[in-house]
Design an enzyme around this catalytic site. Structure first.
Site, short mmCIF file in Angstrom:
data_model
loop_
_atom_site.label_atom_id
_atom_site.label_comp_id
_atom_site.label_asym_id
_atom_site.label_seq_id
_atom_site.Cartn_x
_atom_site.Cartn_y
_atom_site.Cartn_z
N HIS A 37 0.94 -1.31 0.04
CA HIS A 37 0.18 0.07 0.20
C HIS A 37 0.73 1.20 -0.08
O HIS A 37 1.96 1.18 0.31
CB HIS A 37 -0.84 0.07 1.22
CG HIS A 37 -0.12 0.28 2.38
ND1 HIS A 37 0.43 -0.99 3.19
CD2 HIS A 37 0.57 1.04 3.09
CE1 HIS A 37 1.20 -0.65 4.18
NE2 HIS A 37 1.30 0.57 4.20
N HIS A 121 5.82 6.35 -0.69
CA HIS A 121 6.36 4.98 -1.03
C HIS A 121 5.73 3.93 -0.78
O HIS A 121 4.46 3.93 -0.15
CB HIS A 121 7.84 4.90 -0.11
CG HIS A 121 7.32 4.70 1.40
ND1 HIS A 121 7.13 5.77 2.09
CD2 HIS A 121 7.11 3.59 2.17
CE1 HIS A 121 6.62 5.44 3.42
NE2 HIS A 121 6.54 4.17 3.39
#
Ligand code: 3AM
Length: 178
Positions: A37, A121
């Site tokens: 995620h 990220h």
């Protein structure tokens, strides 16, 4: 509930990312692809009465759909020791705009401001004791990694149950972008 707001990823993106994982880094704990995620805002432990306020605040956000490109591999380190290996995102004002709106909405709902800078990220692995030279060559080998463009049409409120091995992330509410 322990909550965070994140972008869920398509199965194509998960597959692309999972190709980076699995080999060549003894001491790395690879994140299972179903857990990939992109965190927009970590919220943390939230009492039940606050969950509704968080949901209302997020539901009121009007922000545009956008696309993003995953790009490059990097490492978060603390006191000189690698903590996590991640895939980054090519510069993306729309993504930053969305993260900013979420931050503002959550502060208005009474949450403490997030002090850490937003560094988009996707975590690929957490590191316990990864040899520096192995890490350096992994990063170098995958530095040209690109995936996308990925279309982002929603963001998601996840709950996180910390397990002994891997956390279990459950999408609780999805918020459509316009
Ligand atoms: O998106 P990633 O995987 O980098 O490390 C946790 C994970 O990050 C982070 O929130 C994401 C979903 O669990 N996280 C955990 N505790 C945190 C904290 N106290 C935290 N982020 C900020 N502050």
């Amino acid at each position: 509930m322990r909550l965070f707001v994140a972008l869920d990823l398509s199965s194509e993106a998960r597959t692309r990312l999972s190709m980076l994982a699995g080999a060549g880094l003894p001491g790395a704990r690879w994140v299972p692809p179903e857990n990939y995620h992109l965190t927009l805002r970590f919220i943390g432990d939230t009492p039940a009465y606050r969950c509704e306020e968080v949901d209302l605040a997020l539901a009121a956000i009007r922000s545009r759909r956008f696309s993003m490109e995953l790009s490059e591999v990097g490492v978060f380190a603390k006191s000189g020791r690698a903590k996590a290996v991640w895939v980054g995102v090519a510069r993306n004002p729309a993504l930053e705009h969305l993260a900013g709106k979420i931050e503002t909405a959550l502060q208005r709902a009474g949450l403490e401001p997030e002090r850490r800078r937003f560094t988009p990220h996707v975590t690929l692995a957490r590191c316990n004791n990864v040899a520096e030279d192995r890490l350096a060559s992994f990063v170098q080998m995958h530095n040209l990694f690109r995936a996308g463009p990925l279309e982002v049409s929603a963001f998601t409120l996840f709950s996180s149950l910390l397990g002994k091995d891997q956390a279990v992330y459950t999408p609780e509410v999805e918020y459509e972008l316009i």
